[in-house]
Scaffold this motif. Structure first.
Motif, short mmCIF file in Angstrom:
data_model
loop_
_atom_site.label_atom_id
_atom_site.label_comp_id
_atom_site.label_asym_id
_atom_site.label_seq_id
_atom_site.Cartn_x
_atom_site.Cartn_y
_atom_site.Cartn_z
N UNK A 5 8.93 -39.22 23.29
CA UNK A 5 9.84 -40.11 22.57
C UNK A 5 9.18 -40.65 21.31
N UNK A 6 9.90 -40.51 20.20
CA UNK A 6 9.44 -41.04 18.93
C UNK A 6 8.55 -40.12 18.13
N UNK A 20 19.58 -25.56 14.17
CA UNK A 20 20.40 -26.63 14.75
C UNK A 20 20.17 -26.76 16.25
N UNK A 21 20.03 -25.64 16.94
CA UNK A 21 19.78 -25.66 18.38
C UNK A 21 18.42 -26.29 18.68
N UNK A 26 15.01 -30.91 20.43
CA UNK A 26 13.97 -31.88 20.12
C UNK A 26 14.50 -33.31 20.22
N UNK A 27 15.70 -33.52 19.69
CA UNK A 27 16.30 -34.86 19.75
C UNK A 27 16.60 -35.26 21.19
N UNK A 28 17.03 -34.30 22.00
CA UNK A 28 17.29 -34.59 23.41
C UNK A 28 15.99 -34.98 24.13
N UNK A 29 14.88 -34.44 23.67
CA UNK A 29 13.57 -34.79 24.24
C UNK A 29 13.02 -36.11 23.70
N UNK A 108 13.62 -26.72 28.61
CA UNK A 108 12.56 -26.93 29.60
C UNK A 108 11.26 -26.28 29.13
N UNK A 109 11.35 -25.07 28.58
CA UNK A 109 10.15 -24.40 28.07
C UNK A 109 9.57 -25.16 26.87
N UNK A 110 10.44 -25.66 26.00
CA UNK A 110 9.99 -26.45 24.85
C UNK A 110 9.31 -27.72 25.34
N UNK A 111 9.92 -28.40 26.27
CA UNK A 111 9.36 -29.63 26.81
C UNK A 111 7.99 -29.38 27.45
#
Length: 127
Positions: A5-6, A20-21, A26-29, A108-111
């Motif tokens: 966050x942040x 955009x995806x 990223x914003x959702x994370x 999930x992979x990005x996170x």
């Protein structure tokens, strides 16, 4: 696990819908996209002057390779992840230690990749 966050991120991606995806993920994370650019020239400028915590770099930007941006980020000691459909085979030897996300990837992979990158115990970006 590290808190995402942040965190401020530079997105370098030449395909508009993919950008955009990625931005949405990223914003959702909880990350904040400070800039999203589609060309090598704009990416180099952003890497030189913008303020961000990490970057997500598409390797092939309409036929131009993003490695000069990666070099610049490495010299500034800013972490980055390559985002590519080529897999690790598309990454030159001098960047073998860098993180790679294979396209297409899930949130999930990005996170997981970001948590791993920011969760290193010694805080080192590059070994």
């Amino acid at each position: 696990m590290a808190d995402l966050a942040g965190l401020r991120v530079l997105v370098v991606e030449d395909e508009g819908s993919v950008a955009l995806l990625i931005e949405s993920m990223l914003e959702e994370l909880g990350c904040h996209v400070t800039a999203s650019v589609a060309t090598l020239a704009k990416a180099l400028n952003a890497a030189r002057v913008d303020s961000f915590d990490f970057a997500l770099l598409d390797i092939n930007l309409d036929g131009e390779l993003v490695f000069p941006v990666a070099e610049l980020l490495k010299s500034r000691q800013l972490p980055f992840v390559f985002s590519t459909g080529y897999g690790r085979m598309g990454v030159p030897e001098e960047f073998k230690e860098c993180d790679v996300l294979n396209k297409p990837f899930t949130i999930e992979e990005l996170s997981t990749k970001l948590q791993s990158m920011f969760g290193k115990s010694d805080g080192a970006v590059f070994d």
